[in-house]
Write an enzyme that holds these catalytic residues in place. Structure first.
Site, short mmCIF file in Angstrom:
data_model
loop_
_atom_site.label_atom_id
_atom_site.label_comp_id
_atom_site.label_asym_id
_atom_site.label_seq_id
_atom_site.Cartn_x
_atom_site.Cartn_y
_atom_site.Cartn_z
N ASP A 199 43.84 39.92 35.52
CA ASP A 199 42.37 39.84 34.65
C ASP A 199 41.42 40.65 35.82
O ASP A 199 41.59 41.67 36.43
CB ASP A 199 42.25 38.14 34.58
CG ASP A 199 41.61 38.17 33.39
OD1 ASP A 199 40.92 39.49 32.71
OD2 ASP A 199 41.04 37.34 32.36
N HIS A 222 41.51 44.18 35.36
CA HIS A 222 40.81 44.87 35.11
C HIS A 222 39.05 44.77 35.42
O HIS A 222 38.45 46.02 34.84
CB HIS A 222 39.91 44.06 33.19
CG HIS A 222 41.06 43.12 32.89
ND1 HIS A 222 43.04 44.16 32.29
CD2 HIS A 222 41.58 42.14 32.37
CE1 HIS A 222 43.00 43.41 31.91
NE2 HIS A 222 43.37 42.00 31.18
#
Ligand SMILES: *[C@@H]1O[C@H](CO)[C@@H](O)[C@H](O)[C@H]1NC(C)=O
Ligand SMILES: *[C@@H]1O[C@H](CO)[C@@H](O)[C@H](O)[C@H]1NC(C)=O
Ligand SMILES: *[C@@H]1O[C@H](CO)[C@@H](O)[C@H](O)[C@H]1NC(C)=O
Length: 373
Positions: A199, A222
């Site tokens: 993430d 991300h």
């Protein structure tokens, strides 16, 4: 049983009476002297608490020494001397190691291994896990965090936190394993760290001010995100964030600011992203004010978040998609004061492209893709 975790190798908790200045003359509290067992089978949680209690009683700077080895620990709360506001902790199942109402604490060296699925219960209940700090004057240094569930380190409601030389690795496919999440905190410094997660590498939530990030490597995942904001109307803003000397490798995003398309009182201002190398990043530079992952239940309004004074300077490297720069700002609150300086991003050895909506600002120097300012 689900909340048992293993603490391995030398970890040292320092309690600083004067922050950063008492390394040389501290009283040592070895957890073994309090009955902690190195056998990985006996629960040593109480023994760690006892060591902490004694160290807190010390009138001078104290060190809690955890020798190399593997200890079995349940959720550990290291509570400071301030007796007030017990409720601030919330439900005790939402963390592994929690610092509450403490002043001037350092966690130096060692490895925290969350043992894969150990936090399932925590994950499904939507809480944040492992290291949570709610305190002032915290130093986290030389620590390795492996495979914890949800955010590895949550810095929530803190003043003066320094995170350095931290290595975070999450190789599994767990959702929402942010490396470091910061919110409602002032004066946080993150430096010299390497973060590989699925993430966000670092996510910056509402109420973050004066955050300084330097010398960080973000792999996969991300990238670094401010937001998402506009989760609700009454939300604090994000201000004075500096990020310099970063490498993004193979991530979905590089530097991202995101907000949902709904009303909000939040803002994002005085942000500086500089000296960044992008290696095969899908969206190296992006502002997304229509954030709606999976396109489900999208608010489809206009974002109330006001974004202004954002500088992008000396950002080079390769994009994994043709559009390397995306500014999709709010039609009702266009982005203002966006500054681009010396940007060079390519896609398949050709200049990449930019896409801009509702944006105002200036550009200086060489800008590839060609600036839409
Ligand atoms: C170091 O600790 C000793 C006692 O443990 C104390 O007498 C001495 O004053 C301390 N020195 C400093 C510089 O704080
Ligand atoms: C800390 O000091 C207080 C007062 O001297 C004492 O009652 C308490 O038992 C001590 N706690 C620990 C963990 O040593
Ligand atoms: C912005 O944050 C930095 C730390 O990152 C701090 O040194 C500086 O004083 C802050 N600026 C303002 C105007 O508060």
């Amino acid at each position: 049983m689900a909340n048992y975790l293993v603490l391995s190798s030398s970890i040292v908790f320092f309690l600083f009476i004067a922050f950063f200045s008492c390394f040389s003359n501290t009283t040592d509290y070895n957890v073994l002297n309090f009955g902690a067992k190195l056998d990985e089978k006996s629960d040593s949680t109480q023994e760690f608490h006892k060591a902490w209690g004694s160290a807190c009683n010390s009138t001078q700077a104290a060190t809690i020494y955890v020798p190399r080895g593997r200890f079995l620990l349940k959720n550990v709360v290291f509570r400071g001397p301030s007796p007030s506001d017990y409720r601030a902790i919330g439900d005790s199942s939402g963390y592994w190691i929690l610092f509450v109402q403490v002043n001037s604490v350092g966690v130096i060296g060692g490895t925290l291994d969350a043992k894969g699925g150990a936090f399932c219960a925590c994950r499904t209940s939507g809480k944040n896990c492992p290291v949570r700090a709610r305190a002032n004057n915290i130093l986290i240094s030389g620590l390795t965090l492996i495979n914890s569930q949800l955010s590895h380190t949550v810095i929530n409601s803190c003043n003066n936190v320094m995170v350095c030389n931290v290595k975070i690795i999450a190789l599994d496919q767990s959702p929402n394993t942010d490396g470091i999440h910061v919110q409602l905190s002032i004066r946080v410094t993150i430096s010299g760290s390497s973060i590989r997660t699925e993430d966000d590498c670092i996510s910056i939530g509402s109420g973050t001010r004066n955050l300084w990030m330097k010398g960080i490597q973000c792999g996969l995942g991300h990238g670094i995100s401010i937001g998402s904001l506009a989760k609700e109307l009454n939300e604090d803003g994000v201000q004075n964030i500096t990020l310099t000397k970063l490498i993004f490798a193979g991530s979905d995003n590089g530097v991202r600011i995101k907000s949902w398309a709904r009303p909000s009182k939040a803002f994002v201002r005085d942000i500086s992203f500089q000296n960044i190398l992008m290696r095969n990043v899908q969206n190296p530079i992006i502002i997304d004010q229509n954030y709606c992952p999976n396109n489900q239940g999208c608010p489809s309004q206009s974002s109330g978040v006001k974004i202004s004074e954002v500088t992008y300077k000396n950002i080079h490297g390769t994009s994994a998609t043709q559009v390397a720069v995306t500014f999709d700002c709010s039609p009702s609150n266009p982005c203002k004061g966006i500054r681009l300086q010396d940007i060079k991003l390519s896609y398949l050895n050709k200049p990449a492209q930019a896409s801009c909506r509702h944006i105002g600002g200036t550009s200086i120097g060489v800008i590839v893709p060609q600036s839409c300012l």
